[in-house]
Design a protein around this motif. Structure first.
Motif, PDB file in Angstrom:
ATOM      1  N   VAL A 182     -43.197  62.075 -37.768  1.00  0.00           N
ATOM      2  CA  VAL A 182     -42.247  61.007 -38.084  1.00  0.00           C
ATOM      3  C   VAL A 182     -41.143  60.992 -37.033  1.00  0.00           C
ATOM      4  O   VAL A 182     -40.644  62.055 -36.653  1.00  0.00           O
ATOM      5  CB  VAL A 182     -41.612  61.236 -39.478  1.00  0.00           C
ATOM      6  N   PRO A 183     -40.724  59.809 -36.554  1.00  0.00           N
ATOM      7  CA  PRO A 183     -39.595  59.778 -35.613  1.00  0.00           C
ATOM      8  C   PRO A 183     -38.314  60.286 -36.267  1.00  0.00           C
ATOM      9  O   PRO A 183     -38.068  60.037 -37.453  1.00  0.00           O
ATOM     10  CB  PRO A 183     -39.473  58.302 -35.233  1.00  0.00           C
ATOM     11  N   ASP A 184     -37.516  60.997 -35.506  1.00  0.00           N
ATOM     12  CA  ASP A 184     -36.294  61.605 -36.039  1.00  0.00           C
ATOM     13  C   ASP A 184     -35.230  60.563 -36.355  1.00  0.00           C
ATOM     14  O   ASP A 184     -34.381  60.779 -37.219  1.00  0.00           O
ATOM     15  CB  ASP A 184     -35.743  62.612 -35.018  1.00  0.00           C
ATOM     16  N   PHE A 185     -35.273  59.429 -35.672  1.00  0.00           N
ATOM     17  CA  PHE A 185     -34.265  58.373 -35.846  1.00  0.00           C
ATOM     18  C   PHE A 185     -34.883  57.249 -36.650  1.00  0.00           C
ATOM     19  O   PHE A 185     -35.583  56.379 -36.118  1.00  0.00           O
ATOM     20  CB  PHE A 185     -33.803  57.877 -34.472  1.00  0.00           C
ATOM     21  N   THR A 186     -34.641  57.258 -37.962  1.00  0.00           N
ATOM     22  CA  THR A 186     -35.217  56.260 -38.853  1.00  0.00           C
ATOM     23  C   THR A 186     -34.521  56.343 -40.196  1.00  0.00           C
ATOM     24  O   THR A 186     -33.689  57.239 -40.436  1.00  0.00           O
ATOM     25  CB  THR A 186     -36.737  56.502 -39.032  1.00  0.00           C
ATOM     26  N   PHE A 187     -34.840  55.419 -41.097  1.00  0.00           N
ATOM     27  CA  PHE A 187     -34.347  55.486 -42.468  1.00  0.00           C
ATOM     28  C   PHE A 187     -35.058  56.613 -43.195  1.00  0.00           C
ATOM     29  O   PHE A 187     -36.227  56.911 -42.939  1.00  0.00           O
ATOM     30  CB  PHE A 187     -34.572  54.148 -43.173  1.00  0.00           C
ATOM     31  N   PHE A 188     -34.374  57.221 -44.152  1.00  0.00           N
ATOM     32  CA  PHE A 188     -34.844  58.435 -44.819  1.00  0.00           C
ATOM     33  C   PHE A 188     -36.224  58.276 -45.446  1.00  0.00           C
ATOM     34  O   PHE A 188     -37.026  59.217 -45.477  1.00  0.00           O
ATOM     35  CB  PHE A 188     -33.824  58.841 -45.893  1.00  0.00           C
ATOM     36  N   GLY A 248     -29.843  62.133 -37.607  1.00  0.00           N
ATOM     37  CA  GLY A 248     -31.287  62.133 -37.540  1.00  0.00           C
ATOM     38  C   GLY A 248     -31.910  62.798 -38.753  1.00  0.00           C
ATOM     39  O   GLY A 248     -31.224  63.429 -39.573  1.00  0.00           O
ATOM     40  N   MET A 249     -33.223  62.683 -38.854  1.00  0.00           N
ATOM     41  CA  MET A 249     -33.926  63.315 -39.970  1.00  0.00           C
ATOM     42  C   MET A 249     -33.752  64.832 -39.960  1.00  0.00           C
ATOM     43  O   MET A 249     -33.612  65.456 -41.011  1.00  0.00           O
ATOM     44  CB  MET A 249     -35.417  62.965 -39.931  1.00  0.00           C
ATOM     45  N   VAL A 288     -32.114  62.684 -27.495  1.00  0.00           N
ATOM     46  CA  VAL A 288     -31.916  61.231 -27.521  1.00  0.00           C
ATOM     47  C   VAL A 288     -31.440  60.791 -28.894  1.00  0.00           C
ATOM     48  O   VAL A 288     -30.502  59.982 -29.018  1.00  0.00           O
ATOM     49  CB  VAL A 288     -33.216  60.494 -27.124  1.00  0.00           C
ATOM     50  N   THR A 289     -32.045  61.313 -29.943  1.00  0.00           N
ATOM     51  CA  THR A 289     -31.587  60.974 -31.297  1.00  0.00           C
ATOM     52  C   THR A 289     -30.117  61.322 -31.464  1.00  0.00           C
ATOM     53  O   THR A 289     -29.331  60.507 -31.978  1.00  0.00           O
ATOM     54  CB  THR A 289     -32.418  61.725 -32.355  1.00  0.00           C
ATOM     55  N   LEU A 290     -29.719  62.504 -31.055  1.00  0.00           N
ATOM     56  CA  LEU A 290     -28.336  62.939 -31.225  1.00  0.00           C
ATOM     57  C   LEU A 290     -27.378  62.028 -30.459  1.00  0.00           C
ATOM     58  O   LEU A 290     -26.301  61.672 -30.959  1.00  0.00           O
ATOM     59  CB  LEU A 290     -28.183  64.383 -30.761  1.00  0.00           C
ATOM     60  N   SER A 291     -27.765  61.640 -29.253  1.00  0.00           N
ATOM     61  CA  SER A 291     -26.934  60.742 -28.456  1.00  0.00           C
ATOM     62  C   SER A 291     -26.814  59.374 -29.114  1.00  0.00           C
ATOM     63  O   SER A 291     -25.718  58.822 -29.260  1.00  0.00           O
ATOM     64  CB  SER A 291     -27.512  60.602 -27.055  1.00  0.00           C
ATOM     65  N   VAL A 292     -27.951  58.817 -29.536  1.00  0.00           N
ATOM     66  CA  VAL A 292     -27.952  57.487 -30.137  1.00  0.00           C
ATOM     67  C   VAL A 292     -27.158  57.472 -31.438  1.00  0.00           C
ATOM     68  O   VAL A 292     -26.413  56.521 -31.712  1.00  0.00           O
ATOM     69  CB  VAL A 292     -29.408  57.015 -30.358  1.00  0.00           C
ATOM     70  N   CYS A 293     -27.298  58.503 -32.251  1.00  0.00           N
ATOM     71  CA  CYS A 293     -26.573  58.549 -33.528  1.00  0.00           C
ATOM     72  C   CYS A 293     -25.056  58.475 -33.335  1.00  0.00           C
ATOM     73  O   CYS A 293     -24.340  57.964 -34.201  1.00  0.00           O
ATOM     74  CB  CYS A 293     -26.925  59.819 -34.290  1.00  0.00           C
ATOM     75  N   SER A 294     -24.570  58.959 -32.219  1.00  0.00           N
ATOM     76  CA  SER A 294     -23.130  58.962 -31.971  1.00  0.00           C
ATOM     77  C   SER A 294     -22.636  57.691 -31.288  1.00  0.00           C
ATOM     78  O   SER A 294     -21.421  57.487 -31.167  1.00  0.00           O
ATOM     79  CB  SER A 294     -22.748  60.174 -31.116  1.00  0.00           C
TER      80      SER A 294
END
Length: 374
Positions: free
Chosen positions: A79-85, A322-323, A341-347
């Protein structure tokens, strides 16, 4: 200004929606009325799949797919880390283990290289059996199905396409919802095609799976509704929601998707020189569930969001973590992935008001305010 203006949409579609709902009330066929069958046929034709099985919501749609494949304890699902739960929650709910991949910054979707790394890591560890990949068409854009399908086939994995946000998007001429062995979508009101409550659907070309999905969604019933041949769930799309969706699907096909795409293009033209705007790769189009920009850092995002709010402009952050950062998944094994990338995008991510009924005046205000602040 509304983030997604459902009120203005209803006013535009009011005669048709009121008539459609009135027909259901007159017939008093609230569950499994003719409108449900008609909608399923129309959705299957639009997406380009043989079967559409409607259900109670998008989360159930994912669950039903996993049930059809008998995925459970001891199985790994990627599952991608950056998504809805829900994309990962449903895997864990079935007793399987979600294994997270990083994403690509340009598209916000699953990174195929990260996917192959974690598949190999799971295989090397030898504790879980790789079974499926959940691809997410995030913010409306289909994932990289050319590369992901090749990887899935290489390792013998099913693809479950989470098209909850992708409805209407295309990948080299094919529509979102047609890329998975099974695909799931949501009709939550804020989705590209939304109902007036909750609803979902599952798509597949496989007759056997379609029969299982239809059984599982109604308590595992057999040919006799009171002969339950397996343990299922209660997840039916009610007739009123189907009637509403029939009207909204016509508008979506006739003009809403095109108008939203044009609005997104205006955002891109107005903001591309001052923030990172969404990238739509050649050969793809987005269903535009969200228009999400990336700011320089978390501080700048906070300043921009506050400035927009002060001036009456709503915005949303999808997603703040992220997830792998969810409390529910604390202690999970991440197989060496660091998710930079997830961590960067989340911020940095911020989603702007977008819908086919957003006025040019309101949109220009959003663009002006952002340019004033960055």
């Amino acid at each position: 200004m509304q983030f997604r203006d459902l009120k203005r949409q209803y006013q535009a579609l009011k005669p048709g929606i009121d008539e459609a709902v009135s027909q259901v009330l007159e017939a008093s066929s609230y569950i499994s009325g003719r409108q449900v069958d008609e909608l399923e046929e129309a959705l299957a034709e639009y997406v380009g799949m043989k079967h559409c099985i409607s259900c109670g919501n998008g989360t159930d749609a994912l669950t039903l797919a996993l049930m059809a494949w008998n995925i459970g304890e001891g199985d790994a699902v990627f599952v991608p880390d950056f998504t809805f739960f829900a994309s990962a929650e449903t895997v864990a709910f079935q007793g399987a283990t979600p294994v997270f991949t990083d994403i690509l910054e340009d598209t916000f979707n699953m990174d195929p290289d990260s996917l192959e790394r974690v598949i190999q890591a799971v295989q090397a560890e030898g504790k879980l059996t790789p079974r499926a990949v959940v691809t997410v068409d995030l913010f409306g854009l289909p994932a990289d199905y050319g590369r992901i399908r090749a990887i899935a086939d290489k390792y013998g994995l099913y693809i479950l396409e989470d098209a909850a946000q992708g409805f209407g998007g295309t990948y080299y001429g094919r529509r979102a919802g047609s890329f998975g062995d099974i695909a799931a979508t949501s009709f939550f009101p804020a989705k590209p095609l939304g109902c007036y409550g909750v609803g979902g659907a599952v798509f597949t070309n496989q007759d056997e799976w379609a029969a299982l999905l239809k059984s599982y969604r109604v308590h595992g019933k057999g040919s006799d509704k009171y002969d339950n041949v397996r343990v299922g769930i209660n997840s039916r799309l009610d007739t009123i929601q189907a009637a509403v969706l029939q009207v909204k699907l016509k508008a979506f096909k006739d003009y809403e998707l095109a108008d939203t795409d044009a609005t997104a293009a205006k955002y891109t033209e107005g903001l591309k020189d001052c923030v990172k705007v969404p990238v739509i790769p050649e050969g793809l189009s987005s269903g535009w569930a969200q228009y999400s920009i990336l700011l320089k850092d978390e501080k700048e995002r906070g300043e921009v969001q506050s400035y927009l709010k002060e001036n009456g402009v709503p915005s949303m952050i999808y997603y703040q973590r992220g997830m792998h950062q969810q409390t529910a998944f604390k202690g999970y094994h991440f197989y060496g992935e660091q998710f930079p990338v997830t961590l960067s995008v989340c911020s940095r991510v911020l989603s702007l008001p977008l819908c086919p009924y957003l006025t040019d005046e309101d949109q220009q205000k959003v663009i002006r305010l952002i340019r004033e602040k960055v």
